[in-house]
Design an enzyme around this catalytic site. Structure first.
Site, PDB file in Angstrom:
ATOM      1  N   SER A  52      42.902  33.364  34.562  1.00 31.75           N
ATOM      2  CA  SER A  52      43.484  34.681  34.271  1.00 31.75           C
ATOM      3  C   SER A  52      43.792  35.516  35.504  1.00 31.75           C
ATOM      4  CB  SER A  52      42.558  35.479  33.338  1.00 31.75           C
ATOM      5  OG  SER A  52      42.660  34.993  32.027  1.00 31.75           O
ATOM      6  N   SER A 102      40.966  41.143  29.650  1.00 26.81           N
ATOM      7  CA  SER A 102      41.698  39.927  30.037  1.00 26.81           C
ATOM      8  C   SER A 102      42.325  39.245  28.834  1.00 26.81           C
ATOM      9  CB  SER A 102      40.764  38.952  30.769  1.00 26.81           C
ATOM     10  OG  SER A 102      41.505  37.931  31.418  1.00 26.81           O
ATOM     11  N   LYS A 110      47.213  36.855  35.695  1.00 22.99           N
ATOM     12  CA  LYS A 110      47.643  38.136  35.134  1.00 22.99           C
ATOM     13  C   LYS A 110      47.922  39.178  36.205  1.00 22.99           C
ATOM     14  CE  LYS A 110      45.308  37.554  30.654  1.00 22.99           C
ATOM     15  NZ  LYS A 110      44.338  36.472  30.803  1.00 22.99           N
TER      16      LYS A 110
END
Length: 390
Positions: A69, A129, A72
């Site tokens: 993640s 997240s 992101k």
């Protein structure tokens, strides 16, 4: 007295203009500091100073690997750019597609047809997240996730992230979706430097959505454990292991620690803590001193104007070893006068900053305006204008 005040004001304006220029996305370099050889529990890591991009520690910084993640960060960066350009607003409603609904991993359980504001989606991405929120935002900004991934790769190339390729917007394991510790540091630095408002979201510890029905708890536990932490992003998948891009600021010194492929969440935070501790213990941000008596303008011989303003391209702060800040000094090399024609932006001198016997760098002094050479015709025109005004 008036002339002295005018001079001081002009100098301040010139300096302010030079210091407020936005920093570009520069290549990360080791600078003059020797890199330490201690180890941290992960596959790849890097520690940089945010303002200069100076590398202070690295471990396999260019080894490609999944980053979970941490992906992101790029999704957020493109979203912030869309906000700045006016393409979208925080109050815009972001629809939820079947594709976003079907994302696995961490999520806020979006339902097809459900809508949230972009502001709420950013909270879900930064705090929890949420993969489904990241994909919904990607579709909102780019039209589809594949189209958004193309934008992600274009931005990565623009930033010099040579070893990165994105296949999706959320970081779920996918063949060919890879990056490196160095590249993660580059995009982390980019968003923190040019879009600092992202920390309004990354510093939220707890929040809610759906009128209090959905609880958000930040996955970055350093927010409660480490003084000065203001971001940035965690990540965990079976392919990537446990990852973190951690940012922190103390006494004007901003650091970014990237940790990829840790065996456990605890070791991820331990590694980032060790890197940040090393940075804050050994370095400081010091104000770059202006040379004493630095003029705001220079005389111009045989020019259409008698003087030309000067622009000093010095940084506002310099990264130095702990304790060096008190010994900083600067010297100015500048001619007594210039000869026309003078082009705007032409380098006319340099400022060199030292710490003791160590030179930290030199920065140009440039002409802040254009001064053409005086001609006979221009001279008569000026004389005629002077006669008419008297």
């Amino acid at each position: 007295m008036f002339k002295k005040r005018a001079f001081a004001l002009a100098l301040c304006l010139v300096l302010a203009a030079a210091l407020c220029l936005p920093a570009g996305a520069e290549e990360l370099t080791a600078g003059r500091f020797a890199l330490p050889d201690f180890d941290v529990p992960c596959k790849g890591a890097i520690l940089i100073e945010q303002n200069s991009g100076t590398v202070l520690y690295e471990k396999q910084p260019d080894q490609q690997m999944p980053i979970a993640s941490i992906t992101k960060v790029m999704t957020l960066l493109l979203t912030m750019e869309a906000l700045d350009s006016g393409k979208v607003t925080l109050q815009d409603t972001v629809p939820v597609s079947e594709h976003a609904y079907n994302m696995g991993g961490s999520q806020i359980w979006l339902e097809p047809g459900e809508t949230f504001t972009l502001d709420e989606m950013l909270k879900a991405i930064c705090v929890s997240s949420a993969n489904d929120a990241a994909v919904a935002v990607a579709e909102f900004i780019g039209g589809s996730e594949p189209a958004f991934a193309e934008l992600m790769n274009q931005k990565a190339a623009e930033l010099g992230m040579a070893n990165t390729h994105f296949k999706n917007a959320c970081g779920l394991d996918e063949e060919g979706h890879l990056s490196t510790a160095r590249d993660v540091a580059i995009m982390s630095r980019e968003i923190l430097t040019h879009h600092p408002s992202i920390t309004h979201y990354t510093t939220i510890w707890m929040d809610t959505l759906r009128g209090g029905e959905t609880q958000l708890l930040n996955t970055n536990k350093l927010l409660k454990r480490y003084n000065g932490v203001n971001g940035l992003k965690t990540g965990t998948t079976s392919g990537a292991g446990v990852c973190l891009s951690a940012s922190a600021t103390r006494d004007g010194l901003s650091l970014i620690a990237v940790v990829l492929g840790s065996p456990s969440s605890g070791e991820r935070f331990d590694a980032a803590t060790a890197l940040l501790d090393y940075g804050f213990a050994n370095f400081e941000s010091a104000c770059a001193p202006m040379p004493e008596g630095a003029p705001a303008e220079l005389p111009v011989k045989r020019g259409s104007e008698e003087t030309v303003p000067l622009a000093y391209a010095m940084p506002e702060n310099l990264l130095v070893k702990k304790g060096e800040g008190q010994s900083l000094a600067s010297t100015l090399e500048l001619p007594e006068e210039l000869e026309a024609p003078v082009s705007e932006g032409a380098e006319v001198g340099t400022v060199t900053v030292t710490a003791g016997d160590t030179e930290l760098g030199s920065w140009p002094v440039t002409a802040g305006g254009e001064v053409p050479r005086m001609t006979v015709a221009l001279g008569f025109e000026r004389l005629w204008q002077a006669l008419l005004t008297h």
